[in-house]
Design a protein around this motif. Sequence first.
Motif, short mmCIF file in Angstrom:
data_model
loop_
_atom_site.label_atom_id
_atom_site.label_comp_id
_atom_site.label_asym_id
_atom_site.label_seq_id
_atom_site.Cartn_x
_atom_site.Cartn_y
_atom_site.Cartn_z
N ILE A 7 16.02 -95.68 -50.13
CA ILE A 7 17.30 -95.48 -50.83
C ILE A 7 17.62 -96.74 -51.63
N THR A 8 17.83 -96.56 -52.94
CA THR A 8 18.13 -97.71 -53.81
C THR A 8 19.63 -97.86 -54.10
N SER A 9 20.37 -96.76 -53.94
CA SER A 9 21.82 -96.83 -54.18
C SER A 9 22.50 -95.69 -53.46
N LEU A 10 23.78 -95.88 -53.21
CA LEU A 10 24.59 -94.84 -52.60
C LEU A 10 25.44 -94.19 -53.69
N PRO A 11 25.50 -92.86 -53.73
CA PRO A 11 26.32 -92.20 -54.76
C PRO A 11 27.80 -92.43 -54.47
N PRO A 12 28.64 -92.34 -55.51
CA PRO A 12 30.09 -92.51 -55.29
C PRO A 12 30.63 -91.52 -54.26
N GLU A 13 30.04 -90.32 -54.19
CA GLU A 13 30.52 -89.30 -53.26
C GLU A 13 30.34 -89.72 -51.80
N PHE A 14 29.46 -90.68 -51.54
CA PHE A 14 29.24 -91.15 -50.18
C PHE A 14 30.55 -91.70 -49.58
N CYS A 15 31.41 -92.24 -50.45
CA CYS A 15 32.66 -92.84 -49.97
C CYS A 15 33.67 -91.79 -49.53
N SER A 16 33.34 -90.50 -49.72
CA SER A 16 34.23 -89.44 -49.27
C SER A 16 33.98 -89.06 -47.82
N LEU A 17 32.91 -89.61 -47.23
CA LEU A 17 32.59 -89.31 -45.82
C LEU A 17 33.42 -90.20 -44.91
N THR A 18 34.71 -90.00 -44.96
CA THR A 18 35.62 -90.90 -44.25
C THR A 18 35.58 -90.73 -42.73
N HIS A 19 34.89 -89.70 -42.24
CA HIS A 19 34.80 -89.52 -40.79
C HIS A 19 33.76 -90.44 -40.15
N LEU A 20 32.94 -91.12 -40.97
CA LEU A 20 31.88 -91.98 -40.43
C LEU A 20 32.48 -93.18 -39.72
N VAL A 21 31.90 -93.48 -38.55
CA VAL A 21 32.31 -94.64 -37.75
C VAL A 21 31.20 -95.67 -37.70
N LYS A 22 29.95 -95.20 -37.69
CA LYS A 22 28.81 -96.11 -37.61
C LYS A 22 27.75 -95.66 -38.61
N VAL A 23 27.28 -96.61 -39.45
CA VAL A 23 26.28 -96.30 -40.47
C VAL A 23 25.20 -97.36 -40.41
N ASP A 24 23.93 -96.88 -40.36
CA ASP A 24 22.78 -97.79 -40.34
C ASP A 24 21.99 -97.55 -41.63
N LEU A 25 22.04 -98.55 -42.54
CA LEU A 25 21.29 -98.48 -43.79
C LEU A 25 20.24 -99.59 -43.87
N SER A 26 19.81 -100.08 -42.74
CA SER A 26 18.84 -101.18 -42.72
C SER A 26 17.49 -100.72 -43.25
N LYS A 27 16.75 -101.70 -43.79
CA LYS A 27 15.39 -101.48 -44.28
C LYS A 27 15.33 -100.37 -45.34
N ASN A 28 16.19 -100.55 -46.37
CA ASN A 28 16.14 -99.70 -47.55
C ASN A 28 15.98 -100.61 -48.77
N GLN A 29 16.23 -100.06 -49.94
CA GLN A 29 16.09 -100.82 -51.18
C GLN A 29 17.43 -100.96 -51.92
N LEU A 30 18.50 -101.02 -51.17
CA LEU A 30 19.84 -101.06 -51.79
C LEU A 30 20.04 -102.36 -52.56
N THR A 31 20.44 -102.21 -53.81
CA THR A 31 20.75 -103.38 -54.64
C THR A 31 22.27 -103.56 -54.82
N CYS A 32 23.02 -102.50 -54.55
CA CYS A 32 24.48 -102.56 -54.67
C CYS A 32 25.09 -101.46 -53.84
N LEU A 33 26.37 -101.60 -53.58
CA LEU A 33 27.13 -100.61 -52.84
C LEU A 33 28.21 -100.04 -53.77
#
Length: 323
Positions: free
Chosen positions: A50-76
């Motif tokens: 995963i290189t980026s998170l879509p803006p819609e990801f911020c609508s998942l307000t029910h999330l309490v724990k997120v693991d995005l380790s070992k990806n290719q994210l350059t920005c949030l």
Amino acid sequence: MSKNSKVLNLKDKVSGNEADLSLSNLTEVPVRELAMFPKATVLDLSCNNITSLPPEFCSLTHLVKVDLSKNQLTCLPDDLGNLVNLQHLDLYNNKLTVLPASFSHLRNLKWLDLKDNPLEPGLAKAAGDCLDEKQCKQCAAKVLQHTRALQEEVDRAREKRLLREKELERKREVKQREREAREKEARKREKAEEKERRRKEYNAQMAALAAQEQQKKKREEKKRKNGQAAAEKKAAVESAPKPRRSVCGLLFRLLLLLLLLLAAAAAACRLTDLRREAVCVAVDDGLSWVRVQQGEVGRLLLKLSAAAGELLDAAKTTENANV
């Protein structure tokens, strides 16, 4: 992987409150499918591409724990701070250099791992090593503090910029009002000057007309007086000799008539037998007296005619001098 297969696989990967999508060779996050599982508050997306998170990801307000380790994210995403329930965030081994300004809104964040990211120096210093549970909790607190400070600095800078803009706008408005006031005053002054100029022109015209009317009246009065004086003089001059001429003429005519009558009477007396009558004798005596007085009467008439001519000449001379 098709949409249906994603849904089927996601159902298979959701267990209780956890959705495990690690090691799934994902290049993007299936946000729409995840939104169908609001009870899955723990999301594991580690070890993907995963290189980026879509803006819609911020609508998942029910999330309490997120693991995005070992990806290719350059920005949030800029609205990451909308995940207000997020408490645990693992961003280990990505390509992040900065965090979005809204990161400071994650007030419930208790655990954060930013190791092995090319962070900018200030953020790297705030994040620390995060080698154990305690350090990762400290990382969350310090990074939140750091981002809040950055946000406050941004807010202050924005507020200063807004204040400067307001001040500049206020100064522009003041200058605009001053300019409008000057222009209004100038227009008012120009109108007053124009009105004063027209008033002076009007007064000058009225004065000129009054002067012309006065001169006209004076000329008419002078003409009237001169005409009256001339008429009076002419009447005086003409009235003087006329009676004399009239009297002279009347006398002359009476004399002629008398002579004619005497001549007629004398002729009648001579042609008839009445020559010895008293009337004929009186006629002969009258004719004799007329012959005697003829010279005196002629001289008297000549004198009266000469006097009348002199009076006429004097009157004409006076009239020409007055004109």
